[in-house]
Design an enzyme around this catalytic site. Structure first.
Site, PDB file in Angstrom:
ATOM      1  N   ASN A   6      43.195  22.783 -30.447  1.00 59.16           N
ATOM      2  CA  ASN A   6      42.541  22.551 -29.154  1.00 59.16           C
ATOM      3  C   ASN A   6      43.437  21.590 -28.394  1.00 59.16           C
ATOM      4  O   ASN A   6      43.771  20.522 -28.898  1.00 59.16           O
ATOM      5  CB  ASN A   6      41.145  21.944 -29.404  1.00 59.16           C
ATOM      6  CG  ASN A   6      40.422  21.595 -28.111  1.00 59.16           C
ATOM      7  OD1 ASN A   6      40.837  22.009 -27.032  1.00 59.16           O
ATOM      8  ND2 ASN A   6      39.342  20.833 -28.231  1.00 59.16           N
ATOM      9  N   GLY A   7      43.844  21.975 -27.176  1.00 61.16           N
ATOM     10  CA  GLY A   7      44.709  21.095 -26.375  1.00 61.16           C
ATOM     11  C   GLY A   7      45.841  21.894 -25.762  1.00 61.16           C
ATOM     12  O   GLY A   7      45.786  23.133 -25.708  1.00 61.16           O
ATOM     13  N   LYS A  30      25.445  22.628  -8.671  1.00 60.41           N
ATOM     14  CA  LYS A  30      24.635  23.284  -9.699  1.00 60.41           C
ATOM     15  C   LYS A  30      24.445  24.759  -9.359  1.00 60.41           C
ATOM     16  O   LYS A  30      24.588  25.625 -10.193  1.00 60.41           O
ATOM     17  CB  LYS A  30      23.275  22.565  -9.741  1.00 60.41           C
ATOM     18  CG  LYS A  30      22.532  22.604 -11.028  1.00 60.41           C
ATOM     19  CD  LYS A  30      22.878  21.502 -11.983  1.00 60.41           C
ATOM     20  CE  LYS A  30      24.319  21.414 -12.293  1.00 60.41           C
ATOM     21  NZ  LYS A  30      24.749  20.217 -12.934  1.00 60.41           N
ATOM     22  N   ARG A  71      31.169  25.115 -25.113  1.00 60.96           N
ATOM     23  CA  ARG A  71      32.415  24.503 -24.657  1.00 60.96           C
ATOM     24  C   ARG A  71      33.233  25.466 -23.801  1.00 60.96           C
ATOM     25  O   ARG A  71      34.168  25.059 -23.129  1.00 60.96           O
ATOM     26  CB  ARG A  71      33.259  24.063 -25.863  1.00 60.96           C
ATOM     27  CG  ARG A  71      32.598  22.972 -26.681  1.00 60.96           C
ATOM     28  CD  ARG A  71      33.364  22.711 -27.951  1.00 60.96           C
ATOM     29  NE  ARG A  71      34.638  22.073 -27.723  1.00 60.96           N
ATOM     30  CZ  ARG A  71      34.838  20.773 -27.569  1.00 60.96           C
ATOM     31  NH1 ARG A  71      33.806  19.965 -27.624  1.00 60.96           N
ATOM     32  NH2 ARG A  71      36.034  20.286 -27.382  1.00 60.96           N
ATOM     33  N   CYS A 104      37.819  25.216 -25.987  1.00 56.21           N
ATOM     34  CA  CYS A 104      38.167  25.538 -27.356  1.00 56.21           C
ATOM     35  C   CYS A 104      37.242  24.759 -28.302  1.00 56.21           C
ATOM     36  O   CYS A 104      36.840  23.635 -28.004  1.00 56.21           O
ATOM     37  CB  CYS A 104      39.607  25.210 -27.710  1.00 56.21           C
ATOM     38  SG  CYS A 104      40.814  26.096 -26.737  1.00 56.21           S
ATOM     39  N   HIS A 107      30.153  19.400  13.490  1.00 56.61           N
ATOM     40  CA  HIS A 107      31.605  19.209  13.563  1.00 56.61           C
ATOM     41  C   HIS A 107      32.366  20.352  12.905  1.00 56.61           C
ATOM     42  O   HIS A 107      33.545  20.223  12.613  1.00 56.61           O
ATOM     43  CB  HIS A 107      31.998  17.869  12.923  1.00 56.61           C
ATOM     44  CG  HIS A 107      31.406  16.705  13.640  1.00 56.61           C
ATOM     45  ND1 HIS A 107      31.825  16.308  14.887  1.00 56.61           N
ATOM     46  CD2 HIS A 107      30.385  15.883  13.302  1.00 56.61           C
ATOM     47  CE1 HIS A 107      31.094  15.276  15.289  1.00 56.61           C
ATOM     48  NE2 HIS A 107      30.211  15.000  14.339  1.00 56.61           N
ATOM     49  N   GLU A 163      27.777  26.947  -9.626  1.00 54.30           N
ATOM     50  CA  GLU A 163      28.362  27.164 -10.952  1.00 54.30           C
ATOM     51  C   GLU A 163      27.572  28.154 -11.803  1.00 54.30           C
ATOM     52  O   GLU A 163      28.156  28.876 -12.590  1.00 54.30           O
ATOM     53  CB  GLU A 163      28.604  25.847 -11.699  1.00 54.30           C
ATOM     54  CG  GLU A 163      27.364  25.132 -12.145  1.00 54.30           C
ATOM     55  CD  GLU A 163      27.653  23.827 -12.877  1.00 54.30           C
ATOM     56  OE1 GLU A 163      28.590  23.785 -13.669  1.00 54.30           O
ATOM     57  OE2 GLU A 163      26.912  22.858 -12.648  1.00 54.30           O
ATOM     58  N   TRP A 220      39.709  29.086 -25.366  1.00 53.96           N
ATOM     59  CA  TRP A 220      39.601  29.187 -23.903  1.00 53.96           C
ATOM     60  C   TRP A 220      41.040  29.279 -23.416  1.00 53.96           C
ATOM     61  O   TRP A 220      41.786  28.302 -23.502  1.00 53.96           O
ATOM     62  CB  TRP A 220      38.901  27.935 -23.364  1.00 53.96           C
ATOM     63  CG  TRP A 220      38.479  28.013 -21.932  1.00 53.96           C
ATOM     64  CD1 TRP A 220      37.284  28.510 -21.459  1.00 53.96           C
ATOM     65  CD2 TRP A 220      39.199  27.540 -20.785  1.00 53.96           C
ATOM     66  NE1 TRP A 220      37.245  28.384 -20.087  1.00 53.96           N
ATOM     67  CE2 TRP A 220      38.391  27.803 -19.649  1.00 53.96           C
ATOM     68  CE3 TRP A 220      40.437  26.943 -20.598  1.00 53.96           C
ATOM     69  CZ2 TRP A 220      38.793  27.469 -18.360  1.00 53.96           C
ATOM     70  CZ3 TRP A 220      40.829  26.612 -19.304  1.00 53.96           C
ATOM     71  CH2 TRP A 220      40.016  26.868 -18.205  1.00 53.96           C
ATOM     72  N   LYS A 269      32.269  23.406 -21.078  1.00 58.12           N
ATOM     73  CA  LYS A 269      31.433  22.207 -21.056  1.00 58.12           C
ATOM     74  C   LYS A 269      32.275  20.944 -21.046  1.00 58.12           C
ATOM     75  O   LYS A 269      31.992  19.996 -20.339  1.00 58.12           O
ATOM     76  CB  LYS A 269      30.520  22.218 -22.290  1.00 58.12           C
ATOM     77  CG  LYS A 269      29.609  21.019 -22.417  1.00 58.12           C
ATOM     78  CD  LYS A 269      28.482  21.112 -21.426  1.00 58.12           C
ATOM     79  CE  LYS A 269      27.524  19.937 -21.476  1.00 58.12           C
ATOM     80  NZ  LYS A 269      26.755  19.855 -20.220  1.00 58.12           N
ATOM     81  N   GLU A 293      25.192  17.488  -5.554  1.00 57.44           N
ATOM     82  CA  GLU A 293      24.866  17.971  -6.899  1.00 57.44           C
ATOM     83  C   GLU A 293      24.093  19.288  -6.835  1.00 57.44           C
ATOM     84  O   GLU A 293      24.326  20.197  -7.631  1.00 57.44           O
ATOM     85  CB  GLU A 293      24.072  16.889  -7.653  1.00 57.44           C
ATOM     86  CG  GLU A 293      23.591  17.263  -9.035  1.00 57.44           C
ATOM     87  CD  GLU A 293      24.703  17.651 -10.023  1.00 57.44           C
ATOM     88  OE1 GLU A 293      25.889  17.515  -9.695  1.00 57.44           O
ATOM     89  OE2 GLU A 293      24.345  18.123 -11.116  1.00 57.44           O
TER      90      GLU A 293
HETATM   91  C1  F6R Z   1      28.498  20.519 -13.798  1.00 54.57           C
HETATM   92  C2  F6R Z   1      29.178  19.952 -14.942  1.00 54.57           C
HETATM   93  C3  F6R Z   1      30.571  19.468 -14.758  1.00 54.57           C
HETATM   94  C4  F6R Z   1      30.754  18.119 -15.486  1.00 54.57           C
HETATM   95  C5  F6R Z   1      32.222  17.672 -15.402  1.00 54.57           C
HETATM   96  C6  F6R Z   1      32.446  16.334 -16.071  1.00 54.57           C
HETATM   97  O1  F6R Z   1      27.216  20.936 -14.137  1.00 54.57           O
HETATM   98  O2  F6R Z   1      28.639  19.874 -16.003  1.00 54.57           O
HETATM   99  O3  F6R Z   1      30.895  19.349 -13.416  1.00 54.57           O
HETATM  100  O4  F6R Z   1      29.919  17.184 -14.899  1.00 54.57           O
HETATM  101  O5  F6R Z   1      33.036  18.626 -16.018  1.00 54.57           O
HETATM  102  O6  F6R Z   1      32.140  16.394 -17.428  1.00 54.57           O
HETATM  103  P1  F6R Z   1      31.874  15.073 -18.263  1.00 54.57           P
HETATM  104  O7  F6R Z   1      30.614  14.471 -17.726  1.00 54.57           O
HETATM  105  O8  F6R Z   1      31.737  15.527 -19.677  1.00 54.57           O
HETATM  106  O9  F6R Z   1      33.053  14.178 -18.036  1.00 54.57           O
END
Ligand code: F6R
Length: 603
Positions: A100-101, A481, A27, A2, A500, A484, A74, A598, A477
């Site tokens: 937002n929340g 990446k 976001r 949001c 395993h 997602e 959202w 985000k 990672e």
């Molecule tokens: C992946 C990504 C998310 C954030 C996670 C934590 O590319 O961006 O997995 O790393 O949501 O977010 P922050 O760092 O803002 O706590």
């Protein structure tokens, strides 16, 4: 999750709000809306879907006014739909609210209001705020908002307008971010800085249970006792251009390309001058008998990398916990534990809860955060900032890389203080870290190979990432990446674990990305490579120590020489580019992948 933008001033509010909402698209959202103050009513336009759909609806409607609130939603309670979108109005159309929340006690409040004959039109928890505000309204909006806030359980950042109080916006927050921007032509509320950066860099960060009353020429702050409070504005150093794509097709690519500078600035902040340097120097590591790192998603993966670096250099036990697990597990931490929290946004709900849990057990908390003035930055005992600038793409790249270098520098300083490394070793390690921006730059100057390779990978159904030790940490990672943004199923495994279980998934149409930067483990990972090839897989090998012949089953992306401890910073670049180009070749919405936000400000 949001986004909120509000404006009160002398200019037309609609374009300011729509433009601000666009800057908050990262976001995550599925619908949007705005309400503009008119003399006798609110003009409210709400629309499911992207902001372009809201703009289309606005076209030709001639809505004008100089005070308004806007929102990107959202969905949590109720499907994405026009009616569930914000702003919500009370049934008398007197009060408009964006939220937002999550309001945890909305059902009880809604039942109470419905019994009094108040009719709800949406399925959201947020509508209850507008309804109860109208119900409580006594001619004094500040009074009303305090009463409403005291009735709400859960988390909220709210923008509120009342028909009886012209040219006035109210903002209040608890456990969700909200900032107030001030400019010559008017004042703003927003969920995040990029939304208003074009208009002002002078910003107040609202703390929990603080209320701001905004009018054209003034902003006043109050606590829930209705006492005025004095706040000092922060000057944001991010340029307005840093929140623009600057000719790149996606923010993600722009942010990948920014990494040499981000690394340089972050390293500089930690070794040359300023608050980061002081904190890194002054945390007395000898007071602690263990370190716990906790975070979510990529920030958690940075923590897994850090575990290898801290343990290798400091010979100190390090645990890494997902914040969503840590918060509920009755963690064994106390005043002899240093809890490190990593978060780009500083607003991730699970990481905030983990921080508060750690503090409640008297652990000392240190955070690594990108967003100035965010909740985690403010509430931890120590905060060091990554100098990544605004990160807009949902998939983190530059903030992750900046987190890594701060973690390396912390580890080096701790190891030195604990007498685990000499002055010379410390200097050598720091010198090597200072070569990272240049090495990253060299990798980014030559992206053709990975770009071509990725173009051939869009058909894979499953891609596995393997590595051993620190290469396994960065494999996590790489896998996150890829999945997602490309929506290709992927998993990361420690090479030794393949036999395993996971190797049963390897078949003809499988790609395995193997990472090899640990010299003493190169032969081991190459055995894993042989095992998957003999089961029909193709392999992309990334690293600085592969030897021997490549063949038509193995493609190789070399990394610059360097110690294995800092190699994740280089592997990360190739892994980010690989994911990016796979997703780009699939024509996906890279900056805003489906279902993701985000800043994950709700649980
Ligand atoms: C992946 C990504 C998310 C954030 C996670 C934590 O590319 O961006 O997995 O790393 O949501 O977010 P922050 O760092 O803002 O706590």
């Amino acid at each position: 999750m949001c986004g909120i933008v509000g404006y009160v001033g002398s200019e037309d509010a609609v374009p300011i709000i729509v433009e601000g909402l666009k800057k908050l698209e990262y976001r995550g959202y599925d619908s949007s809306g705005l309400a503009i103050y008119g003399k006798n009513n609110f003009n409210v336009i709400k629309q499911k879907g992207r902001l372009a759909a809201l703009e289309a609806k606005l076209e030709g409607r001639c809505i004008s006014g100089t005070t308004g609130i806007g929102h990107t939603r959202w969905a949590t309670h109720g499907e994405p739909s026009d009616i569930n979108s914000h702003p919500h109005l009370g049934s008398k159309n007197k009060i408009a609210v964006v939220h937002n929340g999550i309001i945890e006690n909305y059902k009880q409040l809604k039942d109470r209001l419905e019994k009094k004959g108040i009719r709800f039109v949406s399925e959201t928890d947020s509508e209850v705020i507008a309804q109860i505000a109208e119900h409580y309204y006594n001619g004094d909006l500040l009074d009303t908002v305090i009463r409403v806030s005291n009735a709400l359980e859960g988390s909220y950042a709210l923008g509120i307008m009342c028909l009886d109080e012209p040219d006035t916006l109210l903002a209040v927050k608890k456990d969700n971010p909200l900032i107030i921007g001030v400019s010559d032509h008017g004042n703003f509320i927003a969920s995040d800085v990029p939304a208003i950066l074009k208009h002002t860099n002078k910003v107040y960060y609202l703390n929990d249970k603080e209320i701001a009353i905004l009018q054209k020429g003034c902003v006043d702050f109050f606590n829930f006792e209705k006492e005025p409070i004095k706040k000092t504005p922060e000057i944001i150093t991010w340029s307005p251009e840093s929140a623009e794509k600057d000719g790149y097709p996606h923010f993600m690519l722009k942010e990948i390309m920014e990494q040499p500078k981000v690394l340089k600035d972050t390293i500089h902040s930690a070794i040359h001058s300023g608050e980061n340097k002081n904190i890194i120097k002054n945390v007395n590591i000898s007071c602690f008998n263990k370190i716990v790192i906790t975070a979510c998603g990529s920030a958690y993966n940075a923590g897994v990398v850090a575990k290898y670096v801290f343990e290798k250099l400091c010979r100190l036990s390090v645990e890494v916990e997902l914040a969503s697990e840590f918060r509920y597990k009755d963690a064994i931490v106390d005043k002899q534990t240093l809890v490190i929290l990593i978060s780009q946004s500083g607003e991730t709900a699970d990481t905030i809860a983990a921080m508060r849990e750690a503090k409640s057990k008297n652990a000392v908390t240190l955070s690594i955060v990108n967003v100035l003035g965010s909740t985690i930055a403010k509430e931890t005992d120590f905060c060091i900032y990554t100098a990544a600038g605004p990160e807009i793409a949902v998939a983190t790249t530059k903030a992750f890389s900046a987190q890594l270098v701060l973690l390396y520098l912390l580890a080096i300083n701790f190891a030195h203080k604990l007498n685990k490394i000499s002055d010379e070793q410390k200097d050598e390690l720091i010198e090597e870290i200072q070569t990272l921006p240049e090495k990253v730059s060299a990798l980014l100057d030559d992206v053709k190979n990975i770009q071509h390779y990725a173009a051939d990978c869009i058909g894979y159904k499953s891609i596995f990432f393997i590595g051993r030790n620190i290469d396994y940490a960065i494999a996590l990672e790489g896998s996150l990446k890829l999945k997602e943004i490309s929506y290709i199923h992927s998993e990361a495994y420690a090479g030794g674990e393949l036999k395993h279980g996971p190797i049963s998934l390897v078949e003809e149409n499988t790609l395995v990305v193997a990472i090899s930067n640990c010299k003493h483990l190169h032969n081991k990972i190459m055995s894993n490579v042989e095992q998957v090839i003999s089961r029909g897989a193709k392999v992309l090998l990334i690293g600085n120590c592969p030897q021997g012949e490549m063949n038509d089953k193995i493609s190789f992306m070399p990394l610059p020489e360097g110690s294995e401890l800092f190699s994740p910073s280089l592997s990360a670049i190739v892994l980010q580019l690989f994911s990016y180009y796979v997703a780009a070749n699939k024509g996906l919405d890279i900056d805003k992948p489906r279902n993701l936000a985000k800043s994950v400000t709700v649980e």
